[in-house]
Design an enzyme around this catalytic site. Structure first.
Site, PDB file in Angstrom:
ATOM      1  N   ARG A 207       1.057  -1.401   0.165  1.00 47.55           N
ATOM      2  CA  ARG A 207       0.045   0.078   0.239  1.00 47.55           C
ATOM      3  C   ARG A 207       0.823   1.276  -0.142  1.00 47.55           C
ATOM      4  O   ARG A 207       1.958   1.158   0.493  1.00 47.55           O
ATOM      5  CB  ARG A 207      -1.003   0.432   1.543  1.00 47.55           C
ATOM      6  N   GLU A 236      -3.433   7.623  -5.440  1.00 45.40           N
ATOM      7  CA  GLU A 236      -3.809   7.051  -6.582  1.00 45.40           C
ATOM      8  C   GLU A 236      -5.105   7.266  -6.140  1.00 45.40           C
ATOM      9  O   GLU A 236      -6.005   7.405  -5.528  1.00 45.40           O
ATOM     10  CB  GLU A 236      -4.117   5.756  -6.027  1.00 45.40           C
ATOM     11  N   HIS A 253      -0.353   0.016  -9.369  1.00 47.21           N
ATOM     12  CA  HIS A 253      -0.275  -0.703  -9.179  1.00 47.21           C
ATOM     13  C   HIS A 253      -1.482  -1.554  -9.802  1.00 47.21           C
ATOM     14  O   HIS A 253      -2.569  -2.014  -9.795  1.00 47.21           O
ATOM     15  CB  HIS A 253      -2.148  -0.098  -8.657  1.00 47.21           C
ATOM     16  N   GLY A 256      -0.540  -7.383  -8.594  1.00 51.12           N
ATOM     17  CA  GLY A 256      -1.382  -8.079  -8.817  1.00 51.12           C
ATOM     18  C   GLY A 256      -2.356  -8.554  -9.522  1.00 51.12           C
ATOM     19  O   GLY A 256      -3.349  -9.501  -9.779  1.00 51.12           O
TER      20      GLY A 256
END
EC number: 1.1.1.290
Length: 376
Positions: A207, A236, A253, A256
């Site tokens: 984060r 963000e 980001h 993942g």
């Protein structure tokens, strides 16, 4: 049953249409009015699910997030209204670990440095942190971790934060918390980060708010020998272009964002929804999803050691880095940030890839590649 699903969840119809009517929405653009007749809400981390958003959602029975974190959900509020909720812990953990190991292969000689006796430190020893530790340990790399929420006696890798700060590579995978005995918000200070060894690498794929933007800018100015790899950012989708320009790798980001991880997250939420509704869950994934997950053959480009070339042929984060830096010059960089995520090209987890080499590769190299993929 009316089901609202974030448009960035692939094959939402395949996963959720058997429960009701599926309509997609833009993650940051959801309004309270859109939820008036909604029974089920399926989100990702960009949607803040709280009292303000759900003020008119009188029919809502279930909120599912196809992501590993929960800091975007007001859990106390959901439970006060008896709204069932779930997240998808661990769903994209392997994808994030792939991002880390591919970044280490892409930036200078960090992977070779670790393989030659360096140490990797981890802050945040949850699903991602543990799997990263297992992956690098399989490569013979020394690894230590810090997580004050876990009993240090439960794992020999757990150490104090000072020891972690003396590692050649420091990876941040802590969830974002602002309360409790060990909040992670702005966890690391400039003073702490200045203790990193000469030529260290700092990677954050957890984060953005765990380290303040100002601290990272000061670190880059005072210690230009330290390389930065950042996938997450304060503020963000609007991020510091100055900080991004200081990074060896800067990405929007997407650590993942493997196709495998997205599908696993959706499948976990679908299973939780089936349990709440009291319906039997399918024992296999929808056929169109299974077809999309056919193991890809990756032709290895000749660039360095065979194991390194293979990893970067499957996924080279510097390609994401270049696209991200280019987007920061857009008239609407925040919109460009979200567009990169929305239109992210399909990426497969390393463990799923079948590599094809032009020539012979010796067994030692193949063993390193197998460990790099997470195979035991």
């Amino acid at each position: 049953m009316n089901i609202l699903v974030d448009e960035n969840i692939p094959m939402a119809e395949a996963f959720f249409s058997r429960f009701g009517s599926v309509v997609t929405f833009a993650g940051r653009g959801l309004s309270p009015e859109a939820l008036v007749d909604t029974d089920v809400l399926i989100v990702r981390s960009v949607t803040r699910v709280n009292a303000a958003l759900l003020a008119k959602a009188t029919k809502l029975r279930f909120v599912g997030s196809c992501t590993i974190g929960s800091d975007h959900l007001d859990i106390e509020y959901l439970e006060s209204r008896s709204i069932n909720w779930c997240t998808a812990p661990g769903s994209n953990a392997d994808s994030v670990v792939d991002y880390v190991v591919c970044s280490l292969c892409a930036v200078d000689d960090y992977m070779a440095r670790l393989l030659g006796g360096g140490r990797l430190g981890i802050i945040g020893y949850g699903n991602v942190g543990r799997r990263l530790a297992e992956r690098v340990s399989g490569l013979g790399i020394g690894c230590v971790a810090y997580d004050p929420l876990i009993d240090a006696q439960s794992d020999p890798r757990l150490v104090g934060i000072d020891e972690v700060l003396h590692c050649d590579v420091l990876c941040l995978h802590a969830p974002l918390t602002r309360t409790g005995p060990f909040p992670s918000y702005h966890l690391l200070s400039l003073e702490q980060l200045l203790r990193l060894p000469k030529g260290a690498l700092l990677l954050n794929a957890g984060r953005g708010e765990v380290v303040a933007t100002g601290v990272l800018l000061e670190l880059a100015a005072l210690r230009p020998d330290i390389q930065l790899v950042l996938d997450v950012w304060e503020g963000e989708p609007v991020v510091s272009a100055e900080l991004a320009a200081r990074c060896a790798i800067a990405t929007p980001h997407i650590a993942g964002y493997s196709l495998d991880g997205k599908f696993k997250g959706a499948a976990m939420v679908a299973e939780a929804l089936a349990n709440v509704l009291g319906v039997s869950e399918e024992q296999s994934w929808p056929s169109e999803v299974a077809a999309a997950l056919t193991a890809p053959q990756v032709s290895v480009q000749d660039c360095g050691e065979p194991w390194q070339a293979a990893a970067l042929s499957a996924y080279n984060p510097k390609e994401d880095h270049q696209r991200f830096l280019a987007s920061l010059g857009a008239d609407d960089p925040g919109g460009a940030f979200d567009a990169l995520r929305k239109h992210y090209p399909p990426r497969r987890e390393l463990s799923r890839c079948e590599f094809v080499f032009d020539g012979a590769v010796d067994k030692a190299q193949l063993n390193v590649l197998s460990a790099l993929q997470g195979h035991r």
